[in-house]
Design an enzyme around this catalytic site. Sequence first.
Site, PDB file in Angstrom:
ATOM      1  CD  GLU A  76      -2.640   1.157   2.628  1.00  0.00           C
ATOM      2  OE1 GLU A  76      -3.085   2.239   3.046  1.00  0.00           O
ATOM      3  OE2 GLU A  76      -2.812   0.076   3.206  1.00  0.00           O
ATOM      4  CG  ASP A  77       1.604   2.909   3.265  1.00  0.00           C
ATOM      5  OD1 ASP A  77       0.631   3.346   2.629  1.00  0.00           O
ATOM      6  OD2 ASP A  77       1.560   2.622   4.480  1.00  0.00           O
TER       7      ASP A  77
END
Length: 701
Positions: A76-77
């Site tokens: 996600e990051d």
Amino acid sequence: MPEAELLFSETSQYLKSEDVAQLRNAYLFGQGAHSGQFRKSGEPYISHPLAVARILGTLHLDAPTLTAALLHDVVEDTDISKAEISERFGEPVAELVDGVSKLTKIEFQTQEEAQAENFRKMLLAMARDVRVILIKLADRLHNMRTLGVMDQVKQRRIARETLEIYAPIAHRLGLNNIYQELQELGFRYSYPLRYKVLVKATKAARGNRREVVGKILDAIDLKLKEVGLDAEVTGREKHLYSIYMKMVDKHLSFSEVLDIYGFRVIVKDISSCYVALGMLHSLYKPIPGKFKDYIAIPKNNGYQSLHSTLLGPFGIPIEMQIRTAEMHRIAENGVASHWLYKSSDDDFDDLHPETSQWLQSLVEALSGSTDSLEFLEHLKIDLFPGDVYVFTPQGKIMTLPRGSTAVDFAYAVHSDVGNCCVAAKINGENAPLRTLLKTGDRVEIVTAPYAKPNPSWLSYVATGRARSHIRYFLKNIQYDESVKLGERMLNQALLSFNINPDTINETQWEKLVRDSGVKSKDELLAEMALGKQFPAVVAKRLTLPLESVSNEQTAGPITILGTEGLTVQFAKCCRPIPGDAIVGIIKKDHGLVIHTHDCAIIANSQKSSESYLDVAWGKDITRTFEANIKVTAVNKQGVLARVAAEIAKAESNIDDIAMESDGDYTRMRFILQVNNRHHLAQILRSLRRIKDVARIIRIKS
């Protein structure tokens, strides 16, 4: 980082050395991926996944779960892909990480819709592998522990979400410690002032009651030793959120909440549980209605214990929980107890049957709902179950949420039973489908092969499973019926313009669909059936100069058989039956509504040639219809029984009855099930033969 070494040290107590080595590799990989990223508190970002992994380590979860916890924010990051994780750490770890990751790359119209879709994706992954939600719950728990650095608006939004979704999921899965901490933290940030007041009040009360608690513990311990029971007895202070909810639910002040302490007795086996219960009831008087046997009938999440509230010294109510050590382990760790003290080679099919059933119901709700917000509504309904235990005719126990009806029970048995249910028998007595069920009820569902779900069921069903199946059926079946009816309505309109429906080509249809802003021809036909488009207008727009119909083809009426389903409704005002002269009205969002020609409602309304359709009864109609009659009879004993007997002799059922009397006469209004006008006339003739019947009329408005 010292926390990393603590993780490796703690997990080495139960994991193999190669599994700990994998955790070390995952930590280093995650540290590199999150390099340069910091949390709002200023700590390196890797401290968060490390804390999540340590929370899960206390539950003795397996190596793939802890590895996925260390990597759960990487996809996600950072620029790391799921494929790269799969290549380095294996497909199971990659699937777990993917299940936890949010949908950050899809645009949504609202924050609520985005969050609902995130929940949907997470829970779909959870239904496939429950370890996904364990990672997510640990992730949420650490975020809640560090929520103080956020602004107040975010604190309250995240706290409310925690109380509404995450804490109930933890409870449903039996993760008691995580559940209670999430509740406490959710309460602290949702209502900060109330939280501070209660903290202060409990601290003050704790000092006053410490002596009483010690006295109770000593008395319990002594009593159990008298009968030779080897037991561990502990006292515990009730959690603030539990005290707060009791104050809210029962409208009490803090001083009125006396039972802020509970006691737990842990014994060696089940028989000792009941012996201990008897001893405690002889020591302190039990409060009537405050005993629950969760050993004989466990909760949905596998929780087992005896609960009893007793009247202690000075009139203070004390709550007792009595369980075995094994029950206590399951009570504290729920589904995670499957991994606790077991080898990492165990499979994941050995979950508590009720938990597996709930996860399966999530899959069904996901497949039956195309709307994320609708699914979230189903989820919230199912996350707050009560303690309603009912029995099937075969004696099997079924657990349903408080407020469940016979329809909920039918869908809990099987979706086909729910879709075809027409009546219920509760404890051997006929009962309406909307009847609320109580613990101990024996429920039998009556089905009919041609029955269908009723939209009105949605107003009283309590379970997400029932709601999901009803909506799915209505959406899909009603759509198919609407398409067929819309086609019949359009063909009639075309014939009225002397246009042969067979001469309309695909090019004309494609242009009309494009100009109408709908997705397909079927959607346009369905909208006509539901009154959103008028057949005459669509026919005019569809037709260019075309060949006329042959002499044999004329615009005949639409045939009504009564089996069209939800797209054709029969007006309650006049209750048309076969043999009546009828007219059809297209009502927006309701479809085609059939009235009698002489109905007072349509006589007083403004007629529009576009909304009125020529309809006629078909042949060989097999279903029954409702007819409304009014019988005026001399007010004598037994007259109702004689009227009802004649109706039954004429092979008709009474759906509803209302009565009023003015002294000399009784007026009875019946809704009867009849086949047609001839059948109704036969019933009326039979009733007129009753000596005390003065007048009979059929009510049409």
